[in-house]
Design a protein around this motif. Structure first.
Motif, PDB file in Angstrom:
ATOM      1  N   LEU A 147       0.855  -1.176   0.000  1.00  0.00           N
ATOM      2  CA  LEU A 147       0.000   0.000   0.000  1.00  0.00           C
ATOM      3  C   LEU A 147       0.894   1.230   0.000  1.00  0.00           C
ATOM      4  N   VAL A 148       0.637   2.111  -0.946  1.00  0.00           N
ATOM      5  CA  VAL A 148       1.365   3.371  -1.025  1.00  0.00           C
ATOM      6  C   VAL A 148       0.323   4.483  -0.998  1.00  0.00           C
ATOM      7  N   ILE A 149       0.491   5.395  -0.059  1.00  0.00           N
ATOM      8  CA  ILE A 149      -0.445   6.506   0.138  1.00  0.00           C
ATOM      9  C   ILE A 149       0.288   7.813  -0.108  1.00  0.00           C
ATOM     10  N   SER A 150      -0.342   8.712  -0.857  1.00  0.00           N
ATOM     11  CA  SER A 150       0.183  10.064  -1.073  1.00  0.00           C
ATOM     12  C   SER A 150      -0.647  11.037  -0.255  1.00  0.00           C
ATOM     13  N   ILE A 151       0.033  11.886   0.488  1.00  0.00           N
ATOM     14  CA  ILE A 151      -0.649  12.853   1.342  1.00  0.00           C
ATOM     15  C   ILE A 151      -0.142  14.256   1.017  1.00  0.00           C
ATOM     16  N   PRO A 152      -1.058  15.189   0.734  1.00  0.00           N
ATOM     17  CA  PRO A 152      -0.633  16.570   0.519  1.00  0.00           C
ATOM     18  C   PRO A 152      -0.366  17.227   1.870  1.00  0.00           C
ATOM     19  N   GLU A 153       0.811  17.749   2.019  1.00  0.00           N
ATOM     20  CA  GLU A 153       1.183  18.379   3.283  1.00  0.00           C
ATOM     21  C   GLU A 153       1.520  19.842   2.997  1.00  0.00           C
ATOM     22  N   VAL A 154       0.858  20.728   3.698  1.00  0.00           N
ATOM     23  CA  VAL A 154       1.126  22.149   3.545  1.00  0.00           C
ATOM     24  C   VAL A 154       2.368  22.471   4.356  1.00  0.00           C
ATOM     25  N   VAL A 186      -4.909  16.053   7.315  1.00  0.00           N
ATOM     26  CA  VAL A 186      -4.302  15.427   6.137  1.00  0.00           C
ATOM     27  C   VAL A 186      -4.870  14.044   5.848  1.00  0.00           C
ATOM     28  N   SER A 187      -5.570  13.460   6.811  1.00  0.00           N
ATOM     29  CA  SER A 187      -6.395  12.254   6.603  1.00  0.00           C
ATOM     30  C   SER A 187      -5.626  10.953   6.440  1.00  0.00           C
ATOM     31  N   LEU A 188      -4.381  10.878   6.834  1.00  0.00           N
ATOM     32  CA  LEU A 188      -3.621   9.645   6.616  1.00  0.00           C
ATOM     33  C   LEU A 188      -4.310   8.408   7.199  1.00  0.00           C
ATOM     34  N   PRO A 189      -4.731   8.397   8.479  1.00  0.00           N
ATOM     35  CA  PRO A 189      -5.396   7.188   8.993  1.00  0.00           C
ATOM     36  C   PRO A 189      -6.681   6.846   8.228  1.00  0.00           C
ATOM     37  N   ASN A 225      -8.091  20.064   2.314  1.00  0.00           N
ATOM     38  CA  ASN A 225      -6.959  19.141   2.332  1.00  0.00           C
ATOM     39  C   ASN A 225      -7.446  17.686   2.400  1.00  0.00           C
ATOM     40  N   CYS A 226      -8.543  17.439   3.103  1.00  0.00           N
ATOM     41  CA  CYS A 226      -9.142  16.097   3.104  1.00  0.00           C
ATOM     42  C   CYS A 226      -9.530  15.703   1.677  1.00  0.00           C
ATOM     43  N   HIS A 227     -10.139  16.647   0.949  1.00  0.00           N
ATOM     44  CA  HIS A 227     -10.504  16.380  -0.451  1.00  0.00           C
ATOM     45  C   HIS A 227      -9.262  16.085  -1.291  1.00  0.00           C
ATOM     46  N   ARG A 228      -8.208  16.879  -1.103  1.00  0.00           N
ATOM     47  CA  ARG A 228      -6.953  16.665  -1.847  1.00  0.00           C
ATOM     48  C   ARG A 228      -6.410  15.268  -1.579  1.00  0.00           C
ATOM     49  N   SER A 229      -6.403  14.855  -0.307  1.00  0.00           N
ATOM     50  CA  SER A 229      -5.898  13.523   0.052  1.00  0.00           C
ATOM     51  C   SER A 229      -6.687  12.427  -0.655  1.00  0.00           C
ATOM     52  N   CYS A 230      -7.996  12.580  -0.693  1.00  0.00           N
ATOM     53  CA  CYS A 230      -8.831  11.580  -1.380  1.00  0.00           C
ATOM     54  C   CYS A 230      -8.535  11.555  -2.872  1.00  0.00           C
ATOM     55  N   GLN A 231      -8.422  12.730  -3.485  1.00  0.00           N
ATOM     56  CA  GLN A 231      -8.136  12.801  -4.920  1.00  0.00           C
ATOM     57  C   GLN A 231      -6.787  12.172  -5.238  1.00  0.00           C
ATOM     58  N   MET A 232      -5.768  12.475  -4.429  1.00  0.00           N
ATOM     59  CA  MET A 232      -4.422  11.945  -4.693  1.00  0.00           C
ATOM     60  C   MET A 232      -4.362  10.433  -4.575  1.00  0.00           C
ATOM     61  N   ASN A 233      -5.319   9.838  -3.840  1.00  0.00           N
ATOM     62  CA  ASN A 233      -5.323   8.397  -3.628  1.00  0.00           C
ATOM     63  C   ASN A 233      -6.491   7.707  -4.328  1.00  0.00           C
ATOM     64  N   SER A 234      -7.086   8.402  -5.292  1.00  0.00           N
ATOM     65  CA  SER A 234      -8.168   7.856  -6.129  1.00  0.00           C
ATOM     66  C   SER A 234      -9.320   7.299  -5.302  1.00  0.00           C
ATOM     67  N   LEU A 235      -9.729   8.055  -4.297  1.00  0.00           N
ATOM     68  CA  LEU A 235     -10.853   7.655  -3.451  1.00  0.00           C
ATOM     69  C   LEU A 235     -12.008   8.614  -3.680  1.00  0.00           C
ATOM     70  N   SER A 236     -12.989   8.181  -4.438  1.00  0.00           N
ATOM     71  CA  SER A 236     -14.126   9.049  -4.747  1.00  0.00           C
ATOM     72  C   SER A 236     -15.320   8.788  -3.841  1.00  0.00           C
ATOM     73  N   ASP A 237     -15.284   7.699  -3.067  1.00  0.00           N
ATOM     74  CA  ASP A 237     -16.450   7.344  -2.251  1.00  0.00           C
ATOM     75  C   ASP A 237     -16.271   7.675  -0.766  1.00  0.00           C
ATOM     76  N   VAL A 238     -15.265   8.447  -0.405  1.00  0.00           N
ATOM     77  CA  VAL A 238     -15.061   8.874   0.977  1.00  0.00           C
ATOM     78  C   VAL A 238     -15.852  10.162   1.190  1.00  0.00           C
ATOM     79  N   HIS A 239     -16.627  10.196   2.258  1.00  0.00           N
ATOM     80  CA  HIS A 239     -17.410  11.386   2.587  1.00  0.00           C
ATOM     81  C   HIS A 239     -16.566  12.326   3.432  1.00  0.00           C
ATOM     82  N   ILE A 240     -16.774  13.616   3.243  1.00  0.00           N
ATOM     83  CA  ILE A 240     -16.051  14.628   4.009  1.00  0.00           C
ATOM     84  C   ILE A 240     -17.075  15.598   4.572  1.00  0.00           C
TER      85      ILE A 240
END
Length: 177
Positions: free
Chosen positions: A28-35, A74-77, A102-117
């Protein structure tokens, strides 16, 4: 590194593999946008990494579970839980649109369209809080950071656990002096 408006955003990569494996690659490889301005919700704090690793090690328990991450930032967990098959809702303060974005960015970077924010402000009973689905697990990574927020965090967790009596609260906390 990219610049979005006035924000400098770095892409931080996290790799998770099976315990005991050394050379077989990552599973599993996760990308997280960090400001690059370490505000609370825009930076990957060590507790988020620890909770994400805990979720990875317990990934067999996650498929189909309904999980809410409070103070997601950043939503890593939450991203790890979603990648492991959980139905995830990410939340941060309704007063901090930059954290929700940033939660939206994290989902987009990890191809997760079904996560609610959703915007949930600790200590406030809001329509979004009342409309959450039945929860199995509530995640909190370093939500006990500012002592003046402790009562509001506890009130929110108490409300959620009363509404979901079979739910569990999984959290990580770093003691600071």
């Amino acid at each position: 590194m990219t610049e979005e408006g006035a924000l400098q955003i770095a892409n931080k990569i996290f790799r998770f593999k099976n315990e005991g494996e050394t050379n077989s690659g990552y599973h599993l490889v996760i990308s997280i946008p960090e400001v690059l301005d370490p505000q609370y919700g825009m930076y990957v704090w060590p507790c988020a990494v620890v909770l994400a690793q805990y979720l990875w090690f317990h990934r067999d328990m996650l498929p189909g579970k309904s999980i809410l991450e409070i103070g997601a930032g950043v939503s890593l967990p939450g991203i790890v839980a979603a990648k492991c098959g959980a139905n995830v809702t990410l939340s941060d303060s309704a007063c901090l649109p930059c954290c929700l974005e940033n939660c939206h960015r994290s989902c987009q970077m990890n191809s997760l369209s079904d996560v609610h924010i959703v915007g949930l402000t600790w200590g406030q009973i809001s329509p979004d809080l009342l409309l959450l689905p039945t929860l199995d697990i509530i995640l909190g990574s370093d939500v006990f950071y500012e002592p003046e927020d402790f009562e509001d965090v506890l009130m929110t967790i108490y409300f959620l656990l009363c509404k979901n009596p079979h739910a569990q609260f999984w959290m990580t906390y770093q003691e600071r002096r």
